[in-house]
Write a protein that holds these residues in place. Structure first.
Motif, PDB file in Angstrom:
ATOM      1  N   LEU A   1       0.805  -1.220   0.000  1.00  0.00           N
ATOM      2  CA  LEU A   1       0.000   0.000   0.000  1.00  0.00           C
ATOM      3  C   LEU A   1       0.841   1.274   0.000  1.00  0.00           C
ATOM      4  CD1 LEU A   1      -2.567  -1.157   2.703  1.00  0.00           C
ATOM      5  CD2 LEU A   1      -2.707  -1.423   0.213  1.00  0.00           C
ATOM      6  N   ALA A   2       2.130   1.133   0.230  1.00  0.00           N
ATOM      7  CA  ALA A   2       2.992   2.315   0.357  1.00  0.00           C
ATOM      8  C   ALA A   2       3.038   3.134  -0.931  1.00  0.00           C
ATOM      9  CB  ALA A   2       4.397   1.902   0.780  1.00  0.00           C
ATOM     10  N   ARG A   3       3.144   2.481  -2.068  1.00  0.00           N
ATOM     11  CA  ARG A   3       3.299   3.215  -3.337  1.00  0.00           C
ATOM     12  C   ARG A   3       2.113   4.131  -3.654  1.00  0.00           C
ATOM     13  NH1 ARG A   3       6.953   2.668  -7.737  1.00  0.00           N
ATOM     14  NH2 ARG A   3       6.054   3.538  -9.626  1.00  0.00           N
ATOM     15  N   PRO A   4       0.872   3.631  -3.624  1.00  0.00           N
ATOM     16  CA  PRO A   4      -0.217   4.566  -3.937  1.00  0.00           C
ATOM     17  C   PRO A   4      -0.365   5.673  -2.893  1.00  0.00           C
ATOM     18  CG  PRO A   4      -1.088   2.348  -3.500  1.00  0.00           C
ATOM     19  CD  PRO A   4       0.394   2.257  -3.492  1.00  0.00           C
ATOM     20  N   LEU A   5      -0.096   5.357  -1.631  1.00  0.00           N
ATOM     21  CA  LEU A   5      -0.178   6.401  -0.599  1.00  0.00           C
ATOM     22  C   LEU A   5       0.965   7.396  -0.745  1.00  0.00           C
ATOM     23  CD1 LEU A   5      -1.251   4.261   2.481  1.00  0.00           C
ATOM     24  CD2 LEU A   5      -2.668   5.815   1.116  1.00  0.00           C
ATOM     25  N   GLU A   6       2.140   6.886  -1.088  1.00  0.00           N
ATOM     26  CA  GLU A   6       3.302   7.765  -1.277  1.00  0.00           C
ATOM     27  C   GLU A   6       3.055   8.762  -2.409  1.00  0.00           C
ATOM     28  OE1 GLU A   6       8.069   7.101  -1.563  1.00  0.00           O
ATOM     29  OE2 GLU A   6       6.804   5.812  -2.803  1.00  0.00           O
ATOM     30  N   ALA A   7       2.350   8.325  -3.445  1.00  0.00           N
ATOM     31  CA  ALA A   7       2.082   9.219  -4.572  1.00  0.00           C
ATOM     32  C   ALA A   7       1.284  10.448  -4.141  1.00  0.00           C
ATOM     33  CB  ALA A   7       1.332   8.467  -5.676  1.00  0.00           C
ATOM     34  N   LEU A   8       0.462  10.301  -3.117  1.00  0.00           N
ATOM     35  CA  LEU A   8      -0.328  11.426  -2.623  1.00  0.00           C
ATOM     36  C   LEU A   8       0.403  12.214  -1.537  1.00  0.00           C
ATOM     37  CD1 LEU A   8      -3.821   9.714  -2.382  1.00  0.00           C
ATOM     38  CD2 LEU A   8      -3.057  11.366  -4.096  1.00  0.00           C
ATOM     39  N   GLY A   9       1.582  11.729  -1.125  1.00  0.00           N
ATOM     40  CA  GLY A   9       2.282  12.302   0.014  1.00  0.00           C
ATOM     41  C   GLY A   9       3.051  13.579  -0.246  1.00  0.00           C
ATOM     42  N   HIS A  10       3.049  14.069  -1.434  1.00  0.00           N
ATOM     43  CA  HIS A  10       3.760  15.309  -1.753  1.00  0.00           C
ATOM     44  C   HIS A  10       2.739  16.443  -1.883  1.00  0.00           C
ATOM     45  CE1 HIS A  10       6.103  18.246  -4.012  1.00  0.00           C
ATOM     46  NE2 HIS A  10       7.184  17.566  -3.645  1.00  0.00           N
ATOM     47  N   PRO A  11       3.013  17.604  -1.305  1.00  0.00           N
ATOM     48  CA  PRO A  11       2.036  18.705  -1.367  1.00  0.00           C
ATOM     49  C   PRO A  11       1.617  19.072  -2.792  1.00  0.00           C
ATOM     50  CG  PRO A  11       3.782  19.242   0.180  1.00  0.00           C
ATOM     51  CD  PRO A  11       4.186  17.958  -0.500  1.00  0.00           C
ATOM     52  N   ALA A  12       2.551  19.055  -3.735  1.00  0.00           N
ATOM     53  CA  ALA A  12       2.194  19.407  -5.117  1.00  0.00           C
ATOM     54  C   ALA A  12       1.268  18.357  -5.719  1.00  0.00           C
ATOM     55  CB  ALA A  12       3.459  19.557  -5.972  1.00  0.00           C
TER      56      ALA A  12
ATOM     57  N   GLN B   1       3.736  10.292 -11.558  1.00  0.00           N
ATOM     58  CA  GLN B   1       3.604   9.570 -10.291  1.00  0.00           C
ATOM     59  C   GLN B   1       2.128   9.262  -9.996  1.00  0.00           C
ATOM     60  OE1 GLN B   1       6.005   8.713  -7.924  1.00  0.00           O
ATOM     61  NE2 GLN B   1       7.654   9.330  -9.276  1.00  0.00           N
ATOM     62  N   LEU B   2       1.262  10.230 -10.210  1.00  0.00           N
ATOM     63  CA  LEU B   2      -0.164  10.060  -9.921  1.00  0.00           C
ATOM     64  C   LEU B   2      -0.836   9.092 -10.896  1.00  0.00           C
ATOM     65  CD1 LEU B   2      -0.918  13.779  -9.065  1.00  0.00           C
ATOM     66  CD2 LEU B   2      -1.004  11.845  -7.469  1.00  0.00           C
ATOM     67  N   VAL B   3      -0.437   9.123 -12.152  1.00  0.00           N
ATOM     68  CA  VAL B   3      -0.994   8.196 -13.139  1.00  0.00           C
ATOM     69  C   VAL B   3      -0.518   6.773 -12.834  1.00  0.00           C
ATOM     70  CG1 VAL B   3      -0.948   7.532 -15.583  1.00  0.00           C
ATOM     71  CG2 VAL B   3      -1.359   9.920 -14.940  1.00  0.00           C
ATOM     72  N   THR B   4       0.765   6.615 -12.532  1.00  0.00           N
ATOM     73  CA  THR B   4       1.316   5.292 -12.219  1.00  0.00           C
ATOM     74  C   THR B   4       0.610   4.677 -11.020  1.00  0.00           C
ATOM     75  OG1 THR B   4       3.460   5.877 -13.147  1.00  0.00           O
ATOM     76  CG2 THR B   4       3.426   4.028 -11.609  1.00  0.00           C
ATOM     77  N   ALA B   5       0.293   5.496 -10.016  1.00  0.00           N
ATOM     78  CA  ALA B   5      -0.376   5.009  -8.813  1.00  0.00           C
ATOM     79  C   ALA B   5      -1.886   4.822  -9.012  1.00  0.00           C
ATOM     80  CB  ALA B   5      -0.122   5.961  -7.648  1.00  0.00           C
ATOM     81  N   GLY B   6      -2.426   5.272 -10.142  1.00  0.00           N
ATOM     82  CA  GLY B   6      -3.846   5.087 -10.423  1.00  0.00           C
ATOM     83  C   GLY B   6      -4.756   6.188  -9.923  1.00  0.00           C
ATOM     84  N   TRP B   7      -4.205   7.253  -9.368  1.00  0.00           N
ATOM     85  CA  TRP B   7      -5.048   8.335  -8.865  1.00  0.00           C
ATOM     86  C   TRP B   7      -5.565   9.219  -9.996  1.00  0.00           C
ATOM     87  CZ3 TRP B   7      -6.730   7.125  -4.421  1.00  0.00           C
ATOM     88  CH2 TRP B   7      -5.913   6.491  -3.481  1.00  0.00           C
ATOM     89  N   LEU B   8      -4.813   9.287 -11.102  1.00  0.00           N
ATOM     90  CA  LEU B   8      -5.235  10.034 -12.286  1.00  0.00           C
ATOM     91  C   LEU B   8      -5.123   9.126 -13.507  1.00  0.00           C
ATOM     92  CD1 LEU B   8      -3.405  13.499 -11.900  1.00  0.00           C
ATOM     93  CD2 LEU B   8      -5.781  12.957 -11.327  1.00  0.00           C
ATOM     94  N   VAL B   9      -5.908   9.434 -14.528  1.00  0.00           N
ATOM     95  CA  VAL B   9      -5.765   8.802 -15.833  1.00  0.00           C
ATOM     96  C   VAL B   9      -5.662   9.916 -16.869  1.00  0.00           C
ATOM     97  CG1 VAL B   9      -6.962   6.652 -15.273  1.00  0.00           C
ATOM     98  CG2 VAL B   9      -8.263   8.582 -16.162  1.00  0.00           C
ATOM     99  N   SER B  10      -5.062   9.578 -17.995  1.00  0.00           N
ATOM    100  CA  SER B  10      -4.922  10.533 -19.090  1.00  0.00           C
ATOM    101  C   SER B  10      -5.537   9.925 -20.341  1.00  0.00           C
ATOM    102  CB  SER B  10      -3.444  10.860 -19.309  1.00  0.00           C
ATOM    103  OG  SER B  10      -3.304  11.818 -20.337  1.00  0.00           O
ATOM    104  N   PRO B  11      -6.852  10.169 -20.553  1.00  0.00           N
ATOM    105  CA  PRO B  11      -7.516   9.561 -21.701  1.00  0.00           C
ATOM    106  C   PRO B  11      -7.027  10.111 -23.042  1.00  0.00           C
ATOM    107  CG  PRO B  11      -9.005  11.052 -20.573  1.00  0.00           C
ATOM    108  CD  PRO B  11      -7.753  10.983 -19.749  1.00  0.00           C
ATOM    109  N   ARG B  12      -6.433  11.295 -23.016  1.00  0.00           N
ATOM    110  CA  ARG B  12      -5.808  11.863 -24.214  1.00  0.00           C
ATOM    111  C   ARG B  12      -4.655  12.755 -23.772  1.00  0.00           C
ATOM    112  NH1 ARG B  12     -10.786  14.431 -23.685  1.00  0.00           N
ATOM    113  NH2 ARG B  12     -10.687  16.705 -23.514  1.00  0.00           N
TER     114      ARG B  12
END
Length: 186
Positions: free
Chosen positions: A105-116, A152-163
């Motif tokens: 679970l560390a990777r998806p949580l880590e992706a959200l762990g940066h303020p930006a 980082q966010l796409v790799t963790a699944g929090w965002l997708v880029s449909p185009r």
């Protein structure tokens, strides 16, 4: 988790959703807690007056969950987004959660762990979808930083880029993101 266990949980969760809808339709009728006693605890931001079932039991959802699916930890929500309504629920048995290797679970949580990155996700949920819109954020000094954080966010699944150059939060991640912000702010 065994397929039979998962189908049992899914069936119980469907039953729970049906029961919550039934209780919502009974607005104005009070419902007793599972043990018949009044619970004095209130959920932050939700009191008896905001209970969609119209009862005076502030723990109506928890009591119903305990009755229908004992031992299940669940998150659910029904929210309006710019893309339309999102109705989502997910539940697992606590025993299974505790038996699972949490290091996964560390990777998806880590992706959200940066303020930006957390700000990027918030802005996407609020309607900024293009790289041009996201580059306007104060937390980012360059387009290179933006693309690093988006990757980082796409790799963790929090965002997708449909185009190309366009990002969105997948519907299945809207409620979990809101739940995580509730956890962090409590």
């Amino acid at each position: 988790m065994e397929p039979d266990d998962q189908s049992t949980i899914e069936r119980r969760l469907a039953d729970l959703e049906h029961e919550v809808a039934r209780l919502s339709a009974l607005a104005g009728h009070s419902a007793a807690s599972a043990d018949g006693a009044e619970d004095g605890a209130e959920l932050e931001g939700m009191d008896a007056a905001s209970d969609p079932a119209g009862s005076d039991d502030p723990l109506w959802f928890v009591n119903e969950l305990g009755r229908r699916a004992p031992g299940v930890v669940m998150m659910a929500g029904a929210v309006e987004t710019q893309a339309g309504p999102v109705r989502w629920q997910y539940g697992l048995h606590a025993e299974g959660l505790l038996a699972h290797d949490w290091s996964d679970l560390a990777r998806p949580l880590e992706a959200l762990g940066h303020p930006a990155r957390i700000e990027l996700v918030r802005q996407v949920m609020r309607g900024a979808h293009t790289t041009a819109e996201l580059l306007q954020l104060e937390h980012l000094a360059s387009s290179g930083q933006l693309y690093h954080h988006l990757r980082q966010l796409v790799t963790a699944g929090w965002l997708v880029s449909p185009r190309r150059g366009y990002y969105e939060v997948p519907a299945a991640r809207v409620v979990p993101l809101l739940v995580l912000t509730m956890i962090a702010s409590s």
